[in-house]
Design a protein around this motif. Sequence first.
Motif, PDB file in Angstrom:
ATOM      1  N   SER A  15      11.414 105.204 100.368  1.00  0.00           N
ATOM      2  CA  SER A  15      11.856 103.886 100.838  1.00  0.00           C
ATOM      3  C   SER A  15      12.435 103.997 102.239  1.00  0.00           C
ATOM      4  O   SER A  15      12.168 103.181 103.114  1.00  0.00           O
ATOM      5  N   SER A  16      13.240 105.046 102.474  1.00  0.00           N
ATOM      6  CA  SER A  16      13.849 105.248 103.787  1.00  0.00           C
ATOM      7  C   SER A  16      12.775 105.467 104.842  1.00  0.00           C
ATOM      8  O   SER A  16      12.859 104.971 105.958  1.00  0.00           O
ATOM      9  N   HIS A  17      11.740 106.213 104.458  1.00  0.00           N
ATOM     10  CA  HIS A  17      10.642 106.477 105.389  1.00  0.00           C
ATOM     11  C   HIS A  17       9.898 105.178 105.714  1.00  0.00           C
ATOM     12  O   HIS A  17       9.520 104.934 106.852  1.00  0.00           O
ATOM     13  N   LEU A  18       9.720 104.340 104.702  1.00  0.00           N
ATOM     14  CA  LEU A  18       9.005 103.073 104.898  1.00  0.00           C
ATOM     15  C   LEU A  18       9.821 102.072 105.697  1.00  0.00           C
ATOM     16  O   LEU A  18       9.294 101.351 106.532  1.00  0.00           O
ATOM     17  N   THR A  19      11.129 102.005 105.409  1.00  0.00           N
ATOM     18  CA  THR A  19      11.949 100.968 106.025  1.00  0.00           C
ATOM     19  C   THR A  19      12.617 101.418 107.307  1.00  0.00           C
ATOM     20  O   THR A  19      13.387 100.670 107.891  1.00  0.00           O
ATOM     21  N   LYS A  44      16.370 115.445 108.273  1.00  0.00           N
ATOM     22  CA  LYS A  44      15.181 115.092 107.520  1.00  0.00           C
ATOM     23  C   LYS A  44      14.146 114.540 108.489  1.00  0.00           C
ATOM     24  O   LYS A  44      14.443 113.658 109.285  1.00  0.00           O
ATOM     25  N   THR A  45      12.928 115.058 108.433  1.00  0.00           N
ATOM     26  CA  THR A  45      11.864 114.549 109.310  1.00  0.00           C
ATOM     27  C   THR A  45      10.880 113.677 108.538  1.00  0.00           C
ATOM     28  O   THR A  45      10.141 112.909 109.137  1.00  0.00           O
ATOM     29  N   ALA A  46      10.858 113.813 107.225  1.00  0.00           N
ATOM     30  CA  ALA A  46       9.986 113.037 106.339  1.00  0.00           C
ATOM     31  C   ALA A  46      10.538 113.235 104.935  1.00  0.00           C
ATOM     32  O   ALA A  46      11.416 114.073 104.736  1.00  0.00           O
ATOM     33  N   PRO A  47      10.044 112.477 103.962  1.00  0.00           N
ATOM     34  CA  PRO A  47      10.543 112.675 102.598  1.00  0.00           C
ATOM     35  C   PRO A  47      10.388 114.128 102.135  1.00  0.00           C
ATOM     36  O   PRO A  47       9.304 114.680 102.159  1.00  0.00           O
ATOM     37  N   SER A  60       9.277 121.758 111.102  1.00  0.00           N
ATOM     38  CA  SER A  60       9.840 121.377 109.815  1.00  0.00           C
ATOM     39  C   SER A  60       9.007 121.918 108.652  1.00  0.00           C
ATOM     40  O   SER A  60       7.825 122.231 108.812  1.00  0.00           O
ATOM     41  N   LEU A  61       9.652 122.024 107.493  1.00  0.00           N
ATOM     42  CA  LEU A  61       8.992 122.480 106.262  1.00  0.00           C
ATOM     43  C   LEU A  61       9.411 121.584 105.111  1.00  0.00           C
ATOM     44  O   LEU A  61      10.552 121.113 105.048  1.00  0.00           O
ATOM     45  N   HIS A  62       8.489 121.385 104.169  1.00  0.00           N
ATOM     46  CA  HIS A  62       8.777 120.639 102.944  1.00  0.00           C
ATOM     47  C   HIS A  62       9.575 121.540 102.003  1.00  0.00           C
ATOM     48  O   HIS A  62       9.429 122.768 102.030  1.00  0.00           O
ATOM     49  N   VAL A  63      10.436 120.929 101.149  1.00  0.00           N
ATOM     50  CA  VAL A  63      11.265 121.728 100.239  1.00  0.00           C
ATOM     51  C   VAL A  63      10.425 122.616  99.318  1.00  0.00           C
ATOM     52  O   VAL A  63      10.862 123.713  98.962  1.00  0.00           O
ATOM     53  N   ASN A  64       9.230 122.175  98.955  1.00  0.00           N
ATOM     54  CA  ASN A  64       8.379 123.015  98.104  1.00  0.00           C
ATOM     55  C   ASN A  64       7.977 124.301  98.831  1.00  0.00           C
ATOM     56  O   ASN A  64       7.988 125.387  98.252  1.00  0.00           O
ATOM     57  N   GLY A  91      14.852 104.012 107.735  1.00  0.00           N
ATOM     58  CA  GLY A  91      16.266 104.337 107.535  1.00  0.00           C
ATOM     59  C   GLY A  91      16.754 105.255 108.638  1.00  0.00           C
ATOM     60  O   GLY A  91      16.029 105.625 109.539  1.00  0.00           O
ATOM     61  N   ASN A  92      17.983 105.629 108.608  1.00  0.00           N
ATOM     62  CA  ASN A  92      18.576 106.439 109.663  1.00  0.00           C
ATOM     63  C   ASN A  92      18.165 107.892 109.497  1.00  0.00           C
ATOM     64  O   ASN A  92      18.785 108.629 108.746  1.00  0.00           O
ATOM     65  N   PRO A  93      17.113 108.373 110.180  1.00  0.00           N
ATOM     66  CA  PRO A  93      16.628 109.735 109.959  1.00  0.00           C
ATOM     67  C   PRO A  93      17.544 110.793 110.542  1.00  0.00           C
ATOM     68  O   PRO A  93      17.528 111.925 110.132  1.00  0.00           O
ATOM     69  N   SER A  94      18.371 110.432 111.534  1.00  0.00           N
ATOM     70  CA  SER A  94      19.222 111.453 112.141  1.00  0.00           C
ATOM     71  C   SER A  94      20.266 111.951 111.157  1.00  0.00           C
ATOM     72  O   SER A  94      20.620 113.109 111.148  1.00  0.00           O
ATOM     73  N   LEU A  95      20.772 111.067 110.303  1.00  0.00           N
ATOM     74  CA  LEU A  95      21.734 111.495 109.299  1.00  0.00           C
ATOM     75  C   LEU A  95      21.059 111.952 108.026  1.00  0.00           C
ATOM     76  O   LEU A  95      21.598 112.739 107.288  1.00  0.00           O
ATOM     77  N   GLY A  96      19.872 111.420 107.753  1.00  0.00           N
ATOM     78  CA  GLY A  96      19.157 111.762 106.534  1.00  0.00           C
ATOM     79  C   GLY A  96      19.793 111.168 105.294  1.00  0.00           C
ATOM     80  O   GLY A  96      19.530 111.596 104.202  1.00  0.00           O
ATOM     81  N   LEU A  97      20.681 110.182 105.460  1.00  0.00           N
ATOM     82  CA  LEU A  97      21.329 109.568 104.313  1.00  0.00           C
ATOM     83  C   LEU A  97      20.878 108.126 104.170  1.00  0.00           C
ATOM     84  O   LEU A  97      20.845 107.381 105.149  1.00  0.00           O
ATOM     85  N   PRO A  98      20.549 107.688 102.968  1.00  0.00           N
ATOM     86  CA  PRO A  98      20.131 106.307 102.769  1.00  0.00           C
ATOM     87  C   PRO A  98      21.336 105.372 102.774  1.00  0.00           C
ATOM     88  O   PRO A  98      22.443 105.769 102.425  1.00  0.00           O
ATOM     89  N   SER A  99      21.110 104.144 103.153  1.00  0.00           N
ATOM     90  CA  SER A  99      22.167 103.140 103.098  1.00  0.00           C
ATOM     91  C   SER A  99      22.291 102.624 101.672  1.00  0.00           C
ATOM     92  O   SER A  99      21.435 102.879 100.823  1.00  0.00           O
ATOM     93  N   ASP A 100      23.355 101.850 101.401  1.00  0.00           N
ATOM     94  CA  ASP A 100      23.532 101.260 100.072  1.00  0.00           C
ATOM     95  C   ASP A 100      22.380 100.331  99.739  1.00  0.00           C
ATOM     96  O   ASP A 100      21.902 100.280  98.601  1.00  0.00           O
TER      97      ASP A 100
END
Length: 198
Positions: free
Chosen positions: A68-72, A181-184, A143-147, A74-83
Amino acid sequence: MERPSENLLSRLEQSLRQSRAARMHLAARLRELEVEADAVRAELAEMDTLASQSEAAIYRLLSSVLASSHLTGGNPSLGLPSDAELEAAMRPSAQQSRAQFGTEARRQEIPTLRPNTEALSDRFMDRTIPQAVTLLLREEGGSLHVNEIYNRLLEGGFKFTGQNPTISIAVSLNRNSRFRKTAPGTFDLMMRDASRAS
């Protein structure tokens, strides 16, 4: 002579009775403790199950929030979603819109987990997740994915203790200001951006 031996015999019999009574008391107490231990083990197993279910729910929620953050935007510099993003991610309509985003294309980009990977070295054995991932991202140059981070940490001898190591990685990197975070589910070093900007 007979009396002292009778006296001794009487004392020994009394001592034997006391020892047997004490043993029976201890055996009964041991049985009680074993029953209590079984009950505690059952409670622990139930708690483990609940914790696993909660971790899975958190992972699903984080995944939906990240998408959702990626679509909308969201603030990627913090990597935290809003309420608002959290609330939107929990609504069924948000799940439907994410399904239209191209789930198939995103699945192809996500590296597969290789939990049976054998350690090729012990370079990450005594490191924390942030320390090990910092080294990986510096070597990667991007960047790398968590997997993929998980797979490479295993190759480097890192020992995971939790049941959901990718969640542990994501949470650890989310909480650390060295990463962004650079992507989900995908992370990079914050300092790399600063060096490129200058």
